[in-house]
Each structure stands twice: as structure tokens, then as C-alpha cells.
Scaffold this motif. Structure first.
Motif, PDB file in Angstrom:
ATOM      1  N   ASP A   5       0.863  -1.175   0.000  1.00  0.00           N
ATOM      2  CA  ASP A   5       0.000   0.000   0.000  1.00  0.00           C
ATOM      3  C   ASP A   5       0.901   1.226   0.000  1.00  0.00           C
ATOM      4  O   ASP A   5       1.422   1.621   1.055  1.00  0.00           O
ATOM      5  N   ALA A   8       0.575   3.713   2.775  1.00  0.00           N
ATOM      6  CA  ALA A   8       0.642   3.306   4.176  1.00  0.00           C
ATOM      7  C   ALA A   8       1.793   3.964   4.916  1.00  0.00           C
ATOM      8  O   ALA A   8       1.677   4.284   6.094  1.00  0.00           O
ATOM      9  N   SER A   9       2.921   4.137   4.246  1.00  0.00           N
ATOM     10  CA  SER A   9       4.090   4.746   4.874  1.00  0.00           C
ATOM     11  C   SER A   9       5.057   5.167   3.785  1.00  0.00           C
ATOM     12  O   SER A   9       5.005   4.650   2.660  1.00  0.00           O
TER      13      SER A   9
END
Length: 462
Positions: A5, A8-9
Motif C-alpha cells: 500500500d 501506508a508509509s
């Protein structure tokens, strides 16, 4: 594959971009790892967003491979920069509370796996990266090679020829000579890292089957030399990766002599950083099939065993290993050794075994005379081609006399050692001076010892 993802970060965004580019070019993680000189495991961990602190120089190598125009290097501060800064601060805070003496770390016999996947060496850290002037490199390498290695990205040939292998060997010889005379820091660090990058890239080029063993052997030899400079400059993580990469190449080349040399260095480094049990294991791994090694190489590895036992304060085992090293060296025939083993002469053997006996004298209160005699032999036997080894042996002799003998005689020898170390770029030599200074501080009423300690303090900031 783990589905990422990108939102996500920052790490997962970075990893997703890397995976997309790699898979689009149908490139394996192993091939990419070799091109940027890290392990395939590291590549996969970065792609999954699980690698804690990718170095900025690795990001730049990724940009170079994929021709991204600097995408990864621009994204690096967002994804990893803060973590890298935090780690440096923690390391700095930890260092403030440490003394000059390295503590002995005795482990409970951990076995290093024989099938562990060694990581490939990274390129030079940011603070070591600089534009090397042609004139400086020309002092240690032929002018053609000097010009080649001042380029920011030396071209990797499409096919390997004998001349490429000869270049790698010539650079290894040149760097080794510079390292032995002046130490592994300073300019030599940049030359070594750049040469290692180019040489590792040769392993991806098309190579005739008949030349593959020679190519891998030459790259292994260069890896040993570059790893030695990193060890001397206290770039210990880089040194260990480079030594293991060199061991990989030696295995691929089927060269038992280079394999033994890599494990000898891994053993010495482990002992130096306070992990003597690991050092002993590396030395034993180097001695596997010792019948295929020369007597000189056997002596070198038994000496590494002695140094590990000495650091652990095990007197009986140390003396036995020194005896085995002496027996092997007595059988040595220099004509049987590879040319790059010529350094291991009587002076080198005396100095290396003296280090093990020094630790026995300091840690186990054993007879200091044995170590003193061997250090003296080393000091008088080393030529100017091995100034670092001579300086280190002289410093250790002074430290031994300061701790166990005549402090005034020790001070005289210590000043000579300072004169020589002052011209080196060796962190190891400087740390030995710090130890000498700490021993001198135990004689506050002796003027000569005080004068030496003050000079050491002014020179290396004890």
C-alpha cells in the motif's frame, strides 16, 4: 509477493516504486543486489517496506541502475532520513559514555551458520564520497587506472577480457601498498569504494567460462584489500560485508587461498570489535581443509585463533594456538605462497602472535616478556612498506612496558610510536595510542610518563 500500500508509509511507497521498476525490467532481486552491491534479501526487504534504514548511497545506486533522474535519492530523506539521523544520535550518545578500552565480549559458543547468505558490500557512505583528484590516485595506480577511477560512473564493459581482470588485480595491489604504508582512512577510502563498485559490476558482464575463475578471484582479492581499509578506518559494517562478499567470490573461483584470507580478516576484525568467540569461529572456518593451504596460511589462521583465545584470557588455549602457529610458520616455504601472502614474513608473524601474548599479560597476568620479545622483533623487522604494522607493534610494546615493566623505557618507545602514527590514517593505530595513554596515567609521579600522556592527549584526544 506481498501487496504493498504505497500510501501506508513512506517506506512502502519507496519499496513499491522499486518493485515496479525491477519487475518491469524482469530483473531478479539477486541481479539488482549485485548491481548496487547489497544482498538480495535487502532488496526484497526494502520493497516490502520492512528495511529499517536504507542508506542514501544505495538510493543513489538504484537511481543509476534504473536511470530515474534521482527519484530514489530525492525520496530517501522522506522514507529513511529521519531514522538514519535518529540512529546516528543514539550511536553518538552511546559513544560519549564509552572509555577508550574495548570490552571483551565472550559469547556462549554461537555457531555461525555455514550456509548463511552473506550480504554484498555497500558503496561508500555519504561522508566519504568525494571527487578524487587524478593526481592523488596516480600516486598509487597507473595513470590509465587513475583516470578511469576518477570518473563518477566508470563504464562496465559488455564482455570481460583479460585486460579487465588485470586492471582489478593491479588496483588491488596498489591499494594494498597504500594501506600498509599510510592506513585505511583518508583518500584511500574513496578509491577503494569506487574500485569495488566497478569491479563488482564486472561480475554481471558476459564472461567466457575460461576467465570466470580468474575474474572472481581478482574481485575477491580486491574485496579483501578494500575490506582491510574499511576495517582500519572503523567502517566495521562495511568491512564485514566486503569480506563476506570476497569470501563469496573466492568460493565461486574455487580459490582456497583467498577463502582462507577472507576468514582470517573476519576473525581479526571480530576480535578487535570485542567478539572473540565469533573470531575463533571464523578462524576455524578458514582452517577447513587446511591440507589445501600453505604452511604460511595455516600459521596466519592459527595466529587468529591465538588472538581470539588471548582476548578471552584463556592462557592454555592461547599458548597452544601460538605453538601451532609457530610450528606452521617454521614449515613455511615462501615460494609456495600466493604473491599477495608475501607480507606474512617473520616480522608479521612475530607481531601477530605478540598481540595474543599481550592480552594474556594484561588480562591474565601472564609473563609479559614473551610478548615484548616478539613485538621487538616485529618493530625491527618491518620495513617502510609496512609502516602501520611497525607503528602498531611499537605502540603495543610501549603499552606493555608501561603496564608491566619500566615506565621510563616505555615512554621513550612511546614517543617514537607517536612520531610514526602521526603520519598514518589508521583508527586502529590511534586507539592503541589511547590505550598507551591510559596506562601512562597510572604513573602520575613519573615525569616521562606524564609527558607522554600529555602528548598523546594533544595528538589523539585521549
Amino acid at each position: 509477493m506481498k501487496q504493498l500500500d504505497p500510501g501506508a508509509s513512506p517506506q512502502e511507497w519507496f519499496g513499491n516504486e522499486l518493485r515496479q521498476l525491477r519487475t518491469a525490467q524482469k530483473m531478479s532481486a539477486r541481479v539488482l543486489g549485485r548491481l548496487v552491491q547489497v544482498s538480495d534479501d535487502m532488496i526484497l526487504a526494502i520493497e516490502k517496506g520492512k528495511y529499517p534504514s536504507c542508506r542514501e548511497d544505495v538510493a543513489k545506486r538504484l537511481d543509476d541502475v534504473f536511470k530515474t533522474g534521482g527519484l530514489f535519492q530525492r525520496a530517501w530523506p522522506m522514507a529513511f532520513g529521519s531514522r538514519d539521523a535518529d540512529k546516528k544520535q543514539r550511536d553518538a550518545d552511546k559513544t560519549k559514555g564509552e572509555s577508550g578500552d574495548v570490552p571483551v565480549q565472550v559469547r556462549s559458543g554461537r555457531i555461525l551458520s555455514s550456509d548463511e547468505v552473506p550480504t554484498r558490500p555497500g558503496s561508500e557512505p555519504m561522508y566519504r564520497r568525494s571527487l578524487i583528484q587524478v593526481g592523488g590516485i596516480a600516486a598509487v595506480a597507473p595513470i590509465g587506472l587513475a583516470q578511469e577511477f576518477t570518473r563518477s560512473s566508470p563504464a562496465i564493459p559488455t564482455a570481460i577480457r583479460p585486460s579487465h581482470i588485470a586492471q582489478v588485480s593491479d588496483v588491488a595491489t596498489a591499494i594494498s601498498g597504500w594501506d600498509n604504508r599510510f592506513g585505511g582512512g583518508g583518500m584511500i577510502s574513496g578509491i577503494g569504494s569506487r574500485a569495488m563498485q566497478w569491479s563488482a559490476g564486472l561480475l554481471q558482464a558476459e564472461c567466457p567460462a575460461a576467465l570466470r575463475p580468474e575474474l572472481f578471484a581478482a574481485v575477491s582479492r580486491l574485496g579483501i584489500v578494500v575490506g582491510a581499509t574499511e576495517f582500519d578506518a572503523y567502517e566495521h559494517d562495511d568491512a564485514q560485508r566486503t569480506f563476506k562478499f570476497a569470501a563469496d567470490c573466492a568460493e565461486e573461483a574455487g580459490d582456497w587461498h583467498l577463502r582462507a584470507k577472507t576468514y582470517s580478516f573476519l576473525a581479526r576484525q571480530a576480535v578487535w570489535i570485542g567478539a572473540p568467540d565469533d573470531g575463533l569461529t571464523y578462524a576455524e572456518k578458514g582452517l577447513v581443509r587446511s591440507d589445501r593451504l600453505t604452511a604460511t596460511e595455516q600459521a596466519m589462521l592459527h595466529t587468529a585463533r591465538a588472538r581470539a583465545f588471548g582476548k578471552m584470557g584463556h592462557a592454555r588455549e592461547t599458548m597452544a594456538a601460538v605453538g601451532q602457529a609457530d610450528d606452521a610458520f617454521a614449515r613455511a616455504q615462501p615460494t609456495e605462497d600466493p604473491p599477495w601472502m608475501a607480507y606474512y614474513d617473520a616480522a608479521q608473524h612475530s607481531g601477530d602472535t605478540a598481540h595474543a601474548l599481550f592480552d594474556l599479560a594484561i588480562l591474565a597476568n601472564q609473563d609479559p616478556g614473551r610478548a615484548a620479545r616478539r613485538f621487538s622483533t616485529a618493530v625491527h623487522g618491518h620495513t617502510d612498506a609496512f609502516k602501520r604494522s611497525r607503528a602498531i607493534s611499537r605502540t603495543k610494546l610501549a603499552a606493555l612496558l608501561m603496564a608491566k615493566g619500566d615506565p621510563r623505557q616505555a615512554a621513550h618507545i612511546g614517543h617514537d610510536a607517536l612520531d610514526e602514527v602521526g603520519r598514518l590514517t589508521s583508527r586502529r593505530a590511534i586507539d592503541d595510542l589511547r590505550q598507551l595513554g591510559s596506562f601512562a596515567a597510572k604513573h602520575p609521579k613519573i615525569q616521562e610518563a606524564n609527558a607522554l600522556r600529555e602528548r598523546i592527549g594533544a595528538t589523539v584526544s585521549v
